[in-house]
Scaffold this motif. Structure first.
Motif, short mmCIF file in Angstrom:
data_model
loop_
_atom_site.label_atom_id
_atom_site.label_comp_id
_atom_site.label_asym_id
_atom_site.label_seq_id
_atom_site.Cartn_x
_atom_site.Cartn_y
_atom_site.Cartn_z
N LYS A 255 0.82 -1.21 0.00
CA LYS A 255 0.00 0.00 0.00
C LYS A 255 0.85 1.26 0.00
O LYS A 255 0.64 2.18 -0.80
N SER A 287 -11.26 0.60 -1.26
CA SER A 287 -10.50 0.53 -0.02
C SER A 287 -10.48 1.91 0.64
O SER A 287 -9.78 2.81 0.17
N SER A 289 -9.22 2.74 3.55
CA SER A 289 -7.93 3.04 4.19
C SER A 289 -6.90 3.55 3.19
O SER A 289 -6.07 4.40 3.52
N GLN A 292 -7.58 7.24 2.68
CA GLN A 292 -7.19 8.01 3.85
C GLN A 292 -5.69 8.23 3.90
O GLN A 292 -5.21 9.34 4.12
N GLU A 293 -4.94 7.16 3.69
CA GLU A 293 -3.48 7.28 3.72
C GLU A 293 -2.97 8.12 2.54
O GLU A 293 -1.98 8.84 2.67
N HIS A 458 -12.59 11.97 2.07
CA HIS A 458 -11.70 12.16 3.22
C HIS A 458 -11.42 13.64 3.40
O HIS A 458 -11.37 14.41 2.42
#
Length: 991
Positions: A255, A287, A289, A292-293, A458
């Protein structure tokens, strides 16, 4: 087990799958390495090692690997093909215009006898012995037989290998080659030259395949990097879907790497930002996450870019954020908070205007990407931004465009607008007349609207803009270059967007991105540039030419050297020969028409481009169209442009070649022949030193050493001996020696460089003062007065050898103020050469000083981390060595600091000399014209003031260091207002 009959059938199966692909199969016997391995193989069996490579088809590889995976030869069968005289066989199966077939390449050990082709072909199982083509190949004509016999003898004595192409039909092409170990392969271009052969197959060219497999990260990076390339045949929508699925599967293990690669690709290729933001949106929909990252990573990258003053990188990060709002990755509200932080800078006081201008440009340049989305969701917010920026643009900043950055001195026929002011006018038109709807930006996320809208957005973390510091250098303002308008384009045809159309800005910016990204491969760059704007339906050829010239003529510095833009325009002409030559000719005529209002620095770049461009098209031009320049004054820009272009063309060719292409009536503008002028060429002229120079030349030709030459020169009398200070140097010695060295080295540049390098100690012995060094340069200039290239080369060599210093070159240039050569371009090339060498010298010493300080810090850190509790003798010894190393490093730092201080002092003195001499000659000219009652703004004044502007603008980083000194000593309020205005414009660039 397999015998050669079965092997031949397997080859047929390979041929069946080898349609349009190229498959290389390598067979080599692997001997048993031990008795145990020999027994495990069942005696003396050898196993075939198979390697297969395909350039286009994975399916062919998989089938062929399945066929040959368990191929094993029995010793008896193997010996039918390979005995103790042969080592291996290479098979290349390929399809050409003559049909599919195989090429066998066999190796022979040195000193052993070769099989003939008939025997070898029969071993392979091909019925070719009765083929007429085979007989022609194996029995060459009488005139070639002797050569073939010699090659066969070399083959037997040195070892090597033969090549023969065997088609499936059973006929052999009359094509054989032979190479030997260590033999250099001959050049072969596939055209039949240098040997027999054709374009379909060339056995000389061995296919080199990188056997190192790509690691997992490299494969992902390659997929992301190639996304959206024009080479892909599949639609962009399907590629995005497929790649999003691949990345989704890799998120559990890679990721962070995927986020880094996508971000790096988007920032490195900004014209594909919308593609990468769509990719992020599709992955984010699967996804949460990941999204967000990714948003947190973008926020960190923006903070780092602003902190490190990476202004362009920060602008691209904000653009990626803006388009991520369109892909529902980032919320509109959090993105507007980022813009609010930038907007607050416009209201701050006590900071330079350059800082405010940058953050204003940061907002405006990204609004076209996200403006329609924000307008649809929060129209009151975007209206507030427009009001705030309008107040700043109308009342909060100075609108004056510095004359130092303008290509043209007049606003006719096109207004010279500053980039920020022009962009503001384009954004106003986009918001008011076009309702935030532009027609150029690629928006690949539109087909995925339903998928992206279902994803969770986000929030961007809040950021704080780093405060202003005096050491921060902000981007300089830019002036928009305009050459064409809609009236210059052919009718009927696409209409060129107006100067205040947002499409004009977007297409020009994308063309600039293409040049920056693909500039290392100018052919690929040219091909990509002609494809820009296809969806916008604009006359892209006019915009391409205008943008290339805008980058080439940009002040203070072009993004790349002039030769890059020259090569790019030539490739564009070759790519579309029915389009770009006509547009370039039209642009050249426009330049020549307006050249009397062109900046001197831009003038020099233009003539360099035009001369090199002519050299690539046989120096042909319609000179008769410029005949009116013959009747203009000597210093008129149009007349001077033709003169300087011809001088450059002679550099690129030779004098007679240029004279043959020039009309006879242009003879007065043509340069003189490039022959040197030897001062002592006529023995009976009565010039002092003639006999001494002749004897010195003879002495040097007899391999005299520098010491012998110095002793010979000591016998010459000093004409200035009776004058006060005349004993400092002997001008006769310098004249005799300089003329002798230049005469001996006049044949080529290499001869000249070798002579100067060998006898450099003599130069340093007889020329130790500034006046003596100036005398050397005057001899060089007088000797090569008709060859400006040789003057440049000689002066450059003398500077490299440190025979003369940069201040001597400056004194040479200004000593010619009363001569006709003073306004010629090649003279000011010498001055810029001296300044560039001085600046590079200072920069090199500064880098050495920084490295020395870093070594000291590293040593101190190692000393602190050392175990100080050790009390034994070994610990004391190590500590003592560390202390001695630290003292040596500190001494090294002191040495570089001293050198840096002296280099900066020399640099400052050089600039003071140059600006002082400029002020003197310009002031004298103004006073003289006022006394005579004539206008001082002559063409001589135009060129001289323009060269002063060039020094300011091309070396602005270095001149700014000494701004206070210049303001105190030279550019005082008592100076003439015309000269002082130029200095004030220079200072205002960073206010």
């Amino acid at each position: 087990m397999i015998d050669f009959g079965e092997f031949r059938e397997v080859l047929g199966r390979v041929e069946k799958f080898c349609r349009e692909e190229v498959v290389t199969l390598t067979l080599a016997r692997t001997e048993p390495k031990s008795e145990n391995e020999k027994l495990s193989r069942g005696g003396g069996r050898g196993r075939a090692r198979v390697r297969l490579y395909s350039v286009s088809s994975v399916s062919v590889l998989s089938v062929c690997h399945a066929m040959f995976m368990d191929l094993v030869f029995i010793d008896g069968e193997w010996e039918r093909y390979e005995d103790d005289r042969e080592e291996g066989m290479k098979l290349v199966a390929r399809r050409g215009h003559e049909g599919r077939g195989f090429t066998f390449v066999e190796w022979a050990k040195r000193g052993l006898k070769r099989r003939n082709l008939v025997t070898r072909a029969s071993i392979h199982g091909f019925p070719i012995t009765s083929s007429p083509a085979f007989k022609a190949a194996t029995n060459p004509k009488p005139h070639a037989a002797a050569s073939l016999r010699r090659k066969r003898k070399q083959m037997q004595s040195r070892g090597g290998h033969w090549h023969v192409f065997i088609p499936s039909s059973g006929t052999v092409r009359p094509y054989m080659t032979m190479s030997y170990p260590g033999q250099k392969r001959r050049y072969y271009d596939g055209s039949g030259g240098g040997g027999m052969g054709d374009d379909s197959f060339d056995a000389r060219k061995r296919r080199r395949v990188d056997a190192t497999p790509m690691n997992h990260e490299d494969r992902i990076e390659a997929l992301i990097l190639k996304l959206g390339d024009r080479s892909s045949q599949a639609p962009l929508e399907s590629n995005l879907n497929a790649l999003a699925g691949v990345l989704e599967q890799e998120l559990s293990t890679s990721k962070a790497k995927i986020i880094r690669i996508v971000t790096d690709c988007a920032l490195a290729i900004p014209e594909k930002i919308t593609i990468y933001s769509t990719l992020v949106g599709l992955v984010n929909a699967k996804s949460f996450s990941f999204g967000q990252e990714f948003v947190e990573s973008l926020s960190r990258t923006l903070k780092e870019s602003l902190r490190d003053c990476a202004w362009e990188k920060a602008r691209f990060v904000v653009r990626l954020m803006a388009d991520s709002v369109n892909c529902n990755v980032i919320t509109v509200g959090s993105f507007l908070q980022i813009l609010d932080a930038f907007l607050d800078v416009l209201g701050q006081s006590g900071i330079p205007q350059a800082r405010k201008d940058y953050f204003c440009y940061l907002i405006l340049s990204n609004l076209p990407w996200v403006g329609s989305n924000v307008y649809a969701k929060k129209p009151e917010e975007i209206a507030r931004y427009m009001r705030t920026i309008s107040q700043y643009m109308s009342r909060g900043r100075k609108k004056q465009v510095s004359r130092l950055l303008r290509v043209w001195s007049m606003d006719k026929p096109h207004v010279q607008e500053e980039l920020l002011s022009c962009l503001w006018a384009q954004i106003c038109k986009l918001s008011e007349a076009d309702n935030w709807q532009e027609k150029h930006i690629l928006r690949p996320y539109v087909p995925f609207k339903s998928t992206l809208s279902a994803a969770v957005s986000h929030n961007l973390p809040l950021i704080t803009v780093p405060p202003h510091e005096d050491k921060i250098v902000y981007p300089l303002p830019q002036v928009v270059f305009r050459l064409f308008d809609y009236t210059d384009c052919p009718d009927p045809g696409p209409v060129l967007p107006g100067a205040h159309s947002i499409e004009r800005y977007l297409i020009e910016e994308e063309l600039g991105f293409v040049m920056e990204t693909y500039g290392k491969n100018r052919k690929d760059c040219a091909a990509r540039m002609v494809e820009v704007g296809a969806q916008s339906k604009v006359p892209i050829e006019y915009m391409v030419v205008e943008t290339v010239f805008a980058h080439m003529l940009r002040l203070p510095h072009a993004p790349r050297i002039t030769l890059f833009y020259t090569s790019l325009l030539i490739d564009l002409c070759r790519l579309q020969p029915m389009v770009y030559p006509q547009v370039l000719a039209q642009a050249t005529e426009m330049f020549f028409t307006r050249i009397d209002t062109m900046n001197v620095t831009s003038f020099q770049r233009l003539l360099r481009w035009f001369s090199v461009h002519l050299s690539n098209f046989q120096f042909r031009w319609a000179w008769d169209d410029w005949e009116m320049a013959l009747s203009l004054p000597n210093h008129h820009p149009k007349r001077k442009f033709i003169q300087e272009v011809l001088v450059k063309c002679v550099r690129l060719s030779y004098h007679q070649r240029i004279m043959d292409t020039l009309p006879e009536n242009f003879g007065p503008l043509a340069p003189s022949d490039t022959e040197f002028i030897f001062k002592y060429g006529v023995e009976d002229a009565g010039i002092p030193g003639t006999q001494a120079c002749s004897s010195l030349i003879t002495l040097i030709q007899e391999k005299a050493s520098p010491e012998d030459v110095v002793n010979h020169l000591k016998g010459l009398p000093n004409p200035q001996e009776e004058e006060e200070g005349g004993k400092e140097f002997n001008p006769l010695q310098i004249d005799v020696f300089s003329q002798a060295i230049l005469k001996l080295g006049a044949k080529t540049i290499s001869h000249n460089a070798a002579a100067m390098a060998k006898f450099n100690p003599v130069f340093k012995e007889i020329a130790k003062t500034d006046d003596a060094k100036l005398r050397i340069l005057k001899n060089v200039f007088d000797f090569w007065r008709n060859n400006s290239l040789k003057v440049y080369v000689c002066v450059d060599k003398l500077l490299k050898l440190r025979t003369v210093d940069c201040s001597a070159v400056a004194n040479l240039v200004f000593s010619l103020a009363a001569e006709e050569d003073f306004t010629q371009v090649h003279l000011w090339e010498l001055l810029n050469l001296a300044l560039s060498r001085m600046n590079k010298h200072v920069a090199r010493i500064e880098d050495e000083l920084k490295e020395a300080k870093e070594r000291v810090k590293k040593c101190e850190g190692e000393e602190d981390s050392d175990d100080s509790d050790r009390e034994d003798a070994g610990g004391a010894k190590v500590k003592k060595e560390k202390q001695q190393e630290a003292r040596d490093l500190e001494a090294d730092v002191e040495k570089w600091e001293d050198q840096f201080e002296r280099a900066q002092e020399s640099q400052k003195n050089l600039f003071l000399i140059i600006f002082q001499r400029f002020i003197m000659i310009l002031t004298e000219h103004i006073v003289r014209c006022d006394t005579d009652g004539v206008d001082f703004k002559t063409w001589w004044y135009h060129w001289t003031l323009g060269y002063l502007e060039q020094i300011f603008i091309e070396h602005h980083d270095e001149v700014f260091k000494f701004k206070n000194t210049l303001e105190t000593l030279l550019f005082t309020p008592e100076l003439d207002a015309n000269i002082l205005e130029l200095f004030n414009n220079f200072v205002a660039l960073r206010m």
